[in-house]
Enzyme design. Sequence first.
Site, PDB file in Angstrom:
ATOM      1  N   GLU A 108       0.572  -1.085   0.344  1.00  0.00           N
ATOM      2  CA  GLU A 108      -0.155  -0.321   0.478  1.00  0.00           C
ATOM      3  C   GLU A 108       0.794   1.579  -0.623  1.00  0.00           C
ATOM      4  O   GLU A 108       2.085   1.478   0.833  1.00  0.00           O
ATOM      5  CB  GLU A 108      -1.106   0.068   1.318  1.00  0.00           C
ATOM      6  CG  GLU A 108      -1.748  -1.212   1.203  1.00  0.00           C
ATOM      7  CD  GLU A 108      -2.730  -1.049   2.770  1.00  0.00           C
ATOM      8  OE1 GLU A 108      -2.257  -0.090   3.739  1.00  0.00           O
ATOM      9  OE2 GLU A 108      -2.589  -2.365   3.487  1.00  0.00           O
ATOM     10  N   CYS A 121       3.421   8.535   1.570  1.00  0.00           N
ATOM     11  CA  CYS A 121       3.771   7.999   2.669  1.00  0.00           C
ATOM     12  C   CYS A 121       3.460   6.439   2.036  1.00  0.00           C
ATOM     13  O   CYS A 121       2.916   5.879   1.221  1.00  0.00           O
ATOM     14  CB  CYS A 121       2.761   7.259   3.852  1.00  0.00           C
ATOM     15  SG  CYS A 121       2.956   6.345   4.580  1.00  0.00           S
ATOM     16  N   CYS A 128       5.873  -6.463   7.542  1.00  0.00           N
ATOM     17  CA  CYS A 128       7.294  -5.832   8.425  1.00  0.00           C
ATOM     18  C   CYS A 128       7.786  -7.382   9.308  1.00  0.00           C
ATOM     19  O   CYS A 128       6.495  -8.323   9.884  1.00  0.00           O
ATOM     20  CB  CYS A 128       6.793  -5.572   9.061  1.00  0.00           C
ATOM     21  SG  CYS A 128       8.287  -4.370  10.392  1.00  0.00           S
ATOM     22  N   CYS A 132       5.095  -5.766  15.780  1.00  0.00           N
ATOM     23  CA  CYS A 132       4.326  -4.510  17.152  1.00  0.00           C
ATOM     24  C   CYS A 132       3.088  -4.233  16.772  1.00  0.00           C
ATOM     25  O   CYS A 132       1.954  -4.674  16.263  1.00  0.00           O
ATOM     26  CB  CYS A 132       4.774  -2.871  16.352  1.00  0.00           C
ATOM     27  SG  CYS A 132       6.808  -2.068  15.980  1.00  0.00           S
ATOM     28  N   CYS A 135       0.477  -2.494  15.508  1.00  0.00           N
ATOM     29  CA  CYS A 135       0.791  -2.405  13.867  1.00  0.00           C
ATOM     30  C   CYS A 135       0.054  -3.767  13.547  1.00  0.00           C
ATOM     31  O   CYS A 135       0.710  -4.344  13.502  1.00  0.00           O
ATOM     32  CB  CYS A 135       1.641  -2.047  13.593  1.00  0.00           C
ATOM     33  SG  CYS A 135       2.091  -1.507  11.929  1.00  0.00           S
ATOM     34  N   GLY A 183       6.492  -1.421   6.756  1.00  0.00           N
ATOM     35  CA  GLY A 183       8.114  -2.978   7.097  1.00  0.00           C
ATOM     36  C   GLY A 183       8.400  -1.501   7.733  1.00  0.00           C
ATOM     37  O   GLY A 183       7.937  -0.288   8.502  1.00  0.00           O
ATOM     38  N   GLU A 184       9.837  -2.537   7.734  1.00  0.00           N
ATOM     39  CA  GLU A 184      10.452  -1.189   8.876  1.00  0.00           C
ATOM     40  C   GLU A 184      11.739  -0.711   7.445  1.00  0.00           C
ATOM     41  O   GLU A 184      12.763  -2.070   7.331  1.00  0.00           O
ATOM     42  CB  GLU A 184      11.248  -2.542   9.388  1.00  0.00           C
ATOM     43  CG  GLU A 184      12.368  -1.879   9.948  1.00  0.00           C
ATOM     44  CD  GLU A 184      12.444  -0.130  11.074  1.00  0.00           C
ATOM     45  OE1 GLU A 184      13.470   0.377  10.377  1.00  0.00           O
ATOM     46  OE2 GLU A 184      12.370   0.179  11.716  1.00  0.00           O
ATOM     47  N   SER A 240      10.400   5.614  15.451  1.00  0.00           N
ATOM     48  CA  SER A 240       9.247   5.318  16.193  1.00  0.00           C
ATOM     49  C   SER A 240       9.785   4.869  17.479  1.00  0.00           C
ATOM     50  O   SER A 240       9.784   3.303  17.783  1.00  0.00           O
ATOM     51  CB  SER A 240       8.456   4.156  15.361  1.00  0.00           C
ATOM     52  OG  SER A 240       8.629   4.960  13.923  1.00  0.00           O
ATOM     53  N   LEU A 241       8.807   5.348  18.927  1.00  0.00           N
ATOM     54  CA  LEU A 241       9.890   5.166  20.449  1.00  0.00           C
ATOM     55  C   LEU A 241       8.027   4.317  20.825  1.00  0.00           C
ATOM     56  O   LEU A 241       8.829   3.406  21.579  1.00  0.00           O
ATOM     57  CB  LEU A 241       9.851   7.062  20.880  1.00  0.00           C
ATOM     58  CG  LEU A 241      10.731   6.525  21.989  1.00  0.00           C
ATOM     59  CD1 LEU A 241      12.215   4.927  21.952  1.00  0.00           C
ATOM     60  CD2 LEU A 241      10.913   7.204  22.433  1.00  0.00           C
ATOM     61  N   HIS A 242       7.809   5.004  20.887  1.00  0.00           N
ATOM     62  CA  HIS A 242       5.964   4.073  21.662  1.00  0.00           C
ATOM     63  C   HIS A 242       6.295   4.613  23.300  1.00  0.00           C
ATOM     64  O   HIS A 242       5.798   3.657  23.570  1.00  0.00           O
ATOM     65  CB  HIS A 242       5.673   3.445  20.922  1.00  0.00           C
ATOM     66  CG  HIS A 242       5.065   3.450  19.831  1.00  0.00           C
ATOM     67  ND1 HIS A 242       5.188   4.560  18.781  1.00  0.00           N
ATOM     68  CD2 HIS A 242       5.734   2.652  18.292  1.00  0.00           C
ATOM     69  CE1 HIS A 242       5.118   5.080  17.163  1.00  0.00           C
ATOM     70  NE2 HIS A 242       5.453   3.409  17.142  1.00  0.00           N
ATOM     71  N   CYS A 362      -1.927   1.274   8.165  1.00  0.00           N
ATOM     72  CA  CYS A 362      -0.699   0.274   7.042  1.00  0.00           C
ATOM     73  C   CYS A 362      -0.986  -1.092   7.344  1.00  0.00           C
ATOM     74  O   CYS A 362      -0.770  -1.286   8.309  1.00  0.00           O
ATOM     75  CB  CYS A 362       0.689   0.599   6.381  1.00  0.00           C
ATOM     76  SG  CYS A 362       0.884   2.683   6.300  1.00  0.00           S
TER      77      CYS A 362
END
Length: 370
Positions: A108, A121, A128, A132, A135, A183-184, A240-242, A362
Amino acid sequence: MTQRPLLQMAAPRRGKPPRHFADLTREERQEAVRELGQPAFRAKQMAHHYYSHLTATAEDMTDLPAGARDGLVEALFPPLLSKVTSLEADGGATKKTLWSLHDNVKVESVLMKYPGRATLCVTSQAGCGMACPFCATGQMGLTRNLSAAEIIEQVRMAALAARDGDLGGDPVRLSNVVFMGMGEPLANYKAVMATVRALTTPEPEGFGLSARHVTVSTVGLVPAIDKLAKEGIPVTLALSLHAPDDELRNELVPINTRWSVDEALDAARRYFDATGRRVSIEYALIRDMNDHAHRADLLGEKLNARGEGWVHVNPIPLNPTPGSIWTASDPAVEREFVNRLRSHGIPTTIRDTRGSDIDGACGQLAIKEA
């Protein structure tokens, strides 16, 4: 606390994408053209069509010899993306597209129009491997890396749509690209960097975007962050900490068990020192999970401990996925979180969220298609 994946997609037939013009360096393009019986300068003509005019069809490349045109395009511009479906939101200003790749893998991208410009984006992996739990893409598992050309083709198609007025109104220029799709990005380092070079190389050998308008996100692959800092291309780094504490982040971002919060923040600070580009901290606010005021305080303290002026925090209202226990924070809690960060002197901006009514997170369209 960690959930098992909601869905493990059946592995499609995987194969290496066909060689594409956008996979090649300038020298490799010249050599490829010579192998096809044409002088090397034809490569620059083709680059001009692809990166400046955003076309990859023989009928548009009229300055190429008529007898060689079809062969050159067939050899160097194989189709890599085909549109499966496209959904619109925000009066047509946001368009999310599901693409099918050559091996039937689905990915996407999201194109967003703003006053006078557009942002894409872009996706760098099918699925991925970071797992996580909040996600949608992370719950799919990793199918495969995308090639540089598969990523670059997302950019070209988006730039074409923006230029042709497909975003609900006047034509605009694609000016920003963010690697925040599926993805990363830093786990597909070679292809992502080839894409970054194509984005920032001046026309006609690239799209000619400013490096400051390109953002590469990561969940915190420390060696890759340090490698990126040495590339000499000062893109914006988004971490991307979160969560500001290892106990919670181990659950939310499993790679944290390998590189801790402090190690990731130290690498982000080194990136700022090397490039002068202010780092963005991405923080998805999840109700009753990571949105506590004391965590905002801890985050502010950790960022300030590494100096001033090097970082900006983007709290993100979580875009929930169907069937998930994870949901967005209460607006009052969100405001308190932001206020706490600002009280520590941390520049903080709630990130604009687009497309919540079109499966904005995503991976959602890809999961549905599967």
